[in-house]
Write an enzyme that holds these catalytic residues in place. Structure first.
Site, PDB file in Angstrom:
ATOM      1  N   ASP A   1     -29.104  31.922  50.922  1.00 11.80           N
ATOM      2  CA  ASP A   1     -29.734  32.763  49.527  1.00 11.80           C
ATOM      3  C   ASP A   1     -29.518  34.384  49.769  1.00 11.80           C
ATOM      4  O   ASP A   1     -30.212  34.940  49.451  1.00 11.80           O
ATOM      5  CB  ASP A   1     -31.010  32.409  49.474  1.00 11.80           C
ATOM      6  CG  ASP A   1     -31.848  32.501  50.945  1.00 11.80           C
ATOM      7  OD1 ASP A   1     -30.964  32.844  51.838  1.00 11.80           O
ATOM      8  OD2 ASP A   1     -33.170  32.388  50.956  1.00 11.80           O
TER       9      ASP A   1
ATOM     10  N   HIS B   1      -3.051  47.816  52.598  1.00 13.61           N
ATOM     11  CA  HIS B   1      -4.748  47.456  52.464  1.00 13.61           C
ATOM     12  C   HIS B   1      -5.493  47.014  53.505  1.00 13.61           C
ATOM     13  O   HIS B   1      -6.279  46.117  53.723  1.00 13.61           O
ATOM     14  CB  HIS B   1      -4.691  46.363  51.356  1.00 13.61           C
ATOM     15  CG  HIS B   1      -4.577  47.002  49.933  1.00 13.61           C
ATOM     16  ND1 HIS B   1      -4.236  46.053  48.654  1.00 13.61           N
ATOM     17  CD2 HIS B   1      -4.151  48.059  49.301  1.00 13.61           C
ATOM     18  CE1 HIS B   1      -3.894  47.020  47.698  1.00 13.61           C
ATOM     19  NE2 HIS B   1      -4.075  48.217  48.162  1.00 13.61           N
TER      20      HIS B   1
ATOM     21  N   ASP C   1      -8.363  56.630  53.757  1.00 17.54           N
ATOM     22  CA  ASP C   1      -8.414  56.394  52.255  1.00 17.54           C
ATOM     23  C   ASP C   1      -9.879  55.975  52.127  1.00 17.54           C
ATOM     24  O   ASP C   1     -10.459  54.797  52.547  1.00 17.54           O
ATOM     25  CB  ASP C   1      -7.316  55.322  51.932  1.00 17.54           C
ATOM     26  CG  ASP C   1      -7.253  55.055  50.255  1.00 17.54           C
ATOM     27  OD1 ASP C   1      -8.105  55.719  49.573  1.00 17.54           O
ATOM     28  OD2 ASP C   1      -6.211  54.729  50.006  1.00 17.54           O
TER      29      ASP C   1
ATOM     30  N   ASP D   1     -11.116  59.164  44.925  1.00 16.26           N
ATOM     31  CA  ASP D   1     -10.024  58.187  45.771  1.00 16.26           C
ATOM     32  C   ASP D   1      -9.242  59.380  46.500  1.00 16.26           C
ATOM     33  O   ASP D   1      -8.314  59.797  46.058  1.00 16.26           O
ATOM     34  CB  ASP D   1      -9.313  57.350  44.683  1.00 16.26           C
ATOM     35  CG  ASP D   1      -8.253  56.494  45.423  1.00 16.26           C
ATOM     36  OD1 ASP D   1      -8.490  56.564  46.513  1.00 16.26           O
ATOM     37  OD2 ASP D   1      -7.513  55.909  44.567  1.00 16.26           O
TER      38      ASP D   1
ATOM     39  N   HIS E   1       5.043  51.417  47.383  1.00 15.12           N
ATOM     40  CA  HIS E   1       4.024  51.404  46.510  1.00 15.12           C
ATOM     41  C   HIS E   1       4.255  52.511  45.288  1.00 15.12           C
ATOM     42  O   HIS E   1       5.121  53.470  45.382  1.00 15.12           O
ATOM     43  CB  HIS E   1       2.424  51.404  46.768  1.00 15.12           C
ATOM     44  CG  HIS E   1       2.296  52.799  47.615  1.00 15.12           C
ATOM     45  ND1 HIS E   1       1.974  53.954  46.969  1.00 15.12           N
ATOM     46  CD2 HIS E   1       2.030  53.043  49.143  1.00 15.12           C
ATOM     47  CE1 HIS E   1       1.467  54.940  47.892  1.00 15.12           C
ATOM     48  NE2 HIS E   1       1.702  54.427  49.088  1.00 15.12           N
TER      49      HIS E   1
ATOM     50  N   HIS F   1      -2.543  55.735  39.835  1.00 13.99           N
ATOM     51  CA  HIS F   1      -3.173  54.751  38.958  1.00 13.99           C
ATOM     52  C   HIS F   1      -4.283  55.484  38.345  1.00 13.99           C
ATOM     53  O   HIS F   1      -4.863  56.726  38.761  1.00 13.99           O
ATOM     54  CB  HIS F   1      -3.626  53.746  39.762  1.00 13.99           C
ATOM     55  CG  HIS F   1      -4.584  54.136  41.079  1.00 13.99           C
ATOM     56  ND1 HIS F   1      -6.002  54.442  40.939  1.00 13.99           N
ATOM     57  CD2 HIS F   1      -4.246  54.195  42.275  1.00 13.99           C
ATOM     58  CE1 HIS F   1      -6.299  54.512  42.249  1.00 13.99           C
ATOM     59  NE2 HIS F   1      -5.510  54.719  43.132  1.00 13.99           N
TER      60      HIS F   1
ATOM     61  N   HIS G   1      -9.344  51.523  40.639  1.00 14.49           N
ATOM     62  CA  HIS G   1      -8.104  51.251  39.857  1.00 14.49           C
ATOM     63  C   HIS G   1      -8.748  51.173  38.345  1.00 14.49           C
ATOM     64  O   HIS G   1      -8.929  49.881  37.930  1.00 14.49           O
ATOM     65  CB  HIS G   1      -7.378  50.230  40.169  1.00 14.49           C
ATOM     66  CG  HIS G   1      -6.663  50.160  41.616  1.00 14.49           C
ATOM     67  ND1 HIS G   1      -6.242  49.139  42.311  1.00 14.49           N
ATOM     68  CD2 HIS G   1      -6.590  51.440  42.339  1.00 14.49           C
ATOM     69  CE1 HIS G   1      -5.793  49.709  43.391  1.00 14.49           C
ATOM     70  NE2 HIS G   1      -5.874  50.904  43.404  1.00 14.49           N
TER      71      HIS G   1
ATOM     72  N   GLU H   1      -0.364  59.836  44.894  1.00 14.89           N
ATOM     73  CA  GLU H   1      -0.575  59.577  46.310  1.00 14.89           C
ATOM     74  C   GLU H   1       0.581  59.028  47.082  1.00 14.89           C
ATOM     75  O   GLU H   1       0.689  57.753  47.210  1.00 14.89           O
ATOM     76  CB  GLU H   1      -1.867  58.588  46.372  1.00 14.89           C
ATOM     77  CG  GLU H   1      -1.426  57.269  45.513  1.00 14.89           C
ATOM     78  CD  GLU H   1      -2.607  56.154  45.632  1.00 14.89           C
ATOM     79  OE1 GLU H   1      -2.544  55.793  46.873  1.00 14.89           O
ATOM     80  OE2 GLU H   1      -3.386  55.921  44.544  1.00 14.89           O
TER      81      GLU H   1
ATOM     82  N   TYR I   1       5.933  55.096  55.288  1.00 15.41           N
ATOM     83  CA  TYR I   1       5.255  54.205  56.131  1.00 15.41           C
ATOM     84  C   TYR I   1       6.586  53.516  57.009  1.00 15.41           C
ATOM     85  O   TYR I   1       7.671  53.192  56.355  1.00 15.41           O
ATOM     86  CB  TYR I   1       4.366  53.022  55.641  1.00 15.41           C
ATOM     87  CG  TYR I   1       3.409  53.771  54.399  1.00 15.41           C
ATOM     88  CD1 TYR I   1       2.279  53.935  54.682  1.00 15.41           C
ATOM     89  CD2 TYR I   1       4.073  53.766  53.151  1.00 15.41           C
ATOM     90  CE1 TYR I   1       1.579  54.336  53.820  1.00 15.41           C
ATOM     91  CE2 TYR I   1       3.139  54.066  52.170  1.00 15.41           C
ATOM     92  CZ  TYR I   1       1.921  54.614  52.593  1.00 15.41           C
ATOM     93  OH  TYR I   1       1.010  54.977  51.446  1.00 15.41           O
TER      94      TYR I   1
ATOM     95  N   ARG J   1      -0.077  58.966  54.278  1.00 14.91           N
ATOM     96  CA  ARG J   1      -0.253  59.047  52.602  1.00 14.91           C
ATOM     97  C   ARG J   1      -1.228  60.264  52.372  1.00 14.91           C
ATOM     98  O   ARG J   1      -2.014  60.663  53.256  1.00 14.91           O
ATOM     99  CB  ARG J   1      -1.024  57.853  52.168  1.00 14.91           C
ATOM    100  CG  ARG J   1      -1.258  57.792  50.571  1.00 14.91           C
ATOM    101  CD  ARG J   1      -1.559  56.505  50.123  1.00 14.91           C
ATOM    102  NE  ARG J   1      -2.699  55.891  50.555  1.00 14.91           N
ATOM    103  CZ  ARG J   1      -2.755  54.796  51.356  1.00 14.91           C
ATOM    104  NH1 ARG J   1      -1.637  54.322  51.782  1.00 14.91           N
ATOM    105  NH2 ARG J   1      -3.959  54.104  51.902  1.00 14.91           N
TER     106      ARG J   1
ATOM    107  N   GLU K   1      -3.332  61.817  49.086  1.00 14.26           N
ATOM    108  CA  GLU K   1      -3.866  61.283  47.821  1.00 14.26           C
ATOM    109  C   GLU K   1      -4.874  62.344  47.338  1.00 14.26           C
ATOM    110  O   GLU K   1      -5.937  62.663  48.044  1.00 14.26           O
ATOM    111  CB  GLU K   1      -4.348  60.053  47.984  1.00 14.26           C
ATOM    112  CG  GLU K   1      -4.831  59.537  46.631  1.00 14.26           C
ATOM    113  CD  GLU K   1      -5.353  58.049  46.682  1.00 14.26           C
ATOM    114  OE1 GLU K   1      -5.913  57.708  47.532  1.00 14.26           O
ATOM    115  OE2 GLU K   1      -5.357  57.460  45.563  1.00 14.26           O
TER     116      GLU K   1
HETATM  117 MN   LIG Z   1      -5.577  55.470  45.132  1.00 10.73          MN
END
Ligand SMILES: [Mn+2]
Length: 438
Positions: free
Chosen positions: A39, A244, A261, A272, A351, A355, A362, A385, A389, A407, A409
């Site tokens: 619960d 991710h 990130d 972001d 990538h 976005h 997103h 971004e 890699y 990265r 961004e």
């Molecule tokens: Mn992003």
């Protein structure tokens, strides 16, 4: 604490939506409250489209927008009724009266009455906007109401009801940020930039990735964000190559880079931001070389962002710069055109560059219109971004390039003449970062 009044943005949005679809009924259920175990629930956050149109943040509710012949569209809210016993456990509710008084619903009913009221609300409509597949229970209620309405409407000569996804038209509105939305978004970006900056100062070798995750979460909330806008990515060294990455159990090691990130959410709008910085004080020579290519690509992309340009055009420029970098460093060989055509750059940059950004990280809104990438317009907000890699399994790359993921961004708002960087407050120049690390 319950509100006694909500801003006028919400009715304005509903009128705009209904004006664009004058013979449609919109049925948007609240986000389900997911159970974590037995619960115990996951933290609740309202569905963004639902919130965008109502400002109502309780689960187990549903908004129905109905056109009227007189031109004044109506909002009917179905909500959890007041229940003193349940409110001891789950917190205070607005109830049916609050839905009308505070949220300006023209009518409000207990959520249990949705199934019996829906067929009459479909009367006279030509299309229904409902996200089919939302949940088995909700699908059943809507399908039953549709079927009963279709069997009646067939003989009147009116068209049969078609069903479409409301995220199309609502997403179209959400794509263009109003002044009120920009106030919240700017705040989210300022707070998140501050949090990134502080994390950059406080990180030390030996810390765990999840400790850094807690730190950015704490600073964002301390500064006024209700929560983060998405699960942060805190990735040391080779973990950054996993786009991710979320296990966050690794230890931060001197000599490696940390990629973070993370973005705070302020009044339902999220930032972001990604930055990559040394766990020690300095970038190594190879780290610096790779970093500079990403930074160059990112700056060129930002310089391109203005009305009329498209996201694929920006992405293409980023890829061109990155290919130049891969060739310069000797990681790829051949002609830039061939590498582009064969998508070989994806080995190091898998990538895309941008976005939409807003209530969701997103964010909603179509990327194509009439089969073409849509030109950017004032009021649109998106990320830029680029990354670089080296996958841990990529043993053909010289040793010194291994275990590195970078990265950078930022979030930008398209203005009449160009763009505004909403996440200015966090450094990305190498010397500024090294100063903070000292
Ligand atoms: Mn992003």
């Amino acid at each position: 604490m319950l509100l006694t009044q909500i801003p006028q943005d919400f009715p304005v949005r509903r009128h705009r939506l209904m004006a664009a679809h004058p013979s449609a009924v919109f049925v948007l259920p609240a986000h389900p409250h997911w159970i974590r175990n037995s619960d115990v629930h996951h933290p609740y956050r309202q569905d963004s489209c639902f919130y965008y149109l109502t400002g109502f943040d309780e689960p187990k509710s549903c908004v129905v927008l109905v056109p009227s012949q007189t031109g004044s569209d109506r909002m009917i809210l179905f909500v959890q009724p007041k229940d003193s016993e349940k409110e001891i456990w789950e917190g205070e509710r607005y109830g049916v009266e609050g839905a009308k008084k505070v949220f300006q619903a023209d009518e409000a009913y207990p959520i249990e009455e949705l199934g019996s009221k829906l067929p009459e609300l479909f009367l006279g409509a030509e299309e229904v906007f409902y996200r089919m597949g939302f949940s088995a229970e909700m699908d059943q209620i809507v399908l039953t109401a549709l079927e009963s309405q279709r069997s009646r409407q067939g003989r009147t000569g009116r068209s049969l009801l078609s069903v479409q996804d409301p995220r199309g038209p609502v997403g179209e509105l959400r794509l263009y940020k109003s002044l009120e939305e920009l106030i919240a978004l700017r705040r989210a970006c300022q707070i998140s930039a501050l949090a990134h900056r502080r994390v950059m100062q406080e990180v030390r070798p030996g810390m765990r990735e999840f400790e850094v995750e807690a730190l950015v979460d704490y600073i964002c909330r301390k500064e006024g964000c209700q929560r983060l806008g998405y699960g942060s990515i805190v990735a040391n060294g080779k973990n950054a190559a996993c786009l991710h990455y979320h296990s966050h159990r690794d230890v931060l090691r001197e000599g490696e880079l940390l990629l973070m990130d993370a973005g705070g959410e302020y009044n339902y709008y999220t930032a972001d931001i990604t930055r990559t910085f040394p766990v020690g004080r300095h970038f190594s020579k190879v780290q610096a070389q790779m970093y500079d290519w990403v930074l160059k690509a990112q700056k060129e992309a930002i310089a391109m962002a203005r009305p009329g340009v498209t996201l694929p055009e920006i992405h293409q420029r980023v890829v061109e710069v990155m290919i130049e970098g891969f060739l310069c460093l000797g990681l790829l060989e051949g002609s830039p055109q061939e590498i582009y055509k064969r998508k070989q750059f994806r080995r190091f940059y898998p990538h895309s560059t941008s976005h939409w950004l807003g209530m969701d990280v997103h964010d909603s809104g179509l990327y194509m219109k009439n089969g073409q990438p849509r030109p950017l317009e004032p009021g649109m907000v998106f990320t830029i971004e680029p990354g670089f890699y080296v996958q841990p399994s990529d043993f053909e790359v010289p040793r010194e390039y291994q275990n590195i993921g970078i990265r950078i961004e930022d979030d930008v708002l398209i203005t009449k003449t160009g763009c505004e960087i909403l996440t200015q407050g966090v450094p990305k120049e190498r010397d500024e970062i090294e100063q903070l690390r000292a």
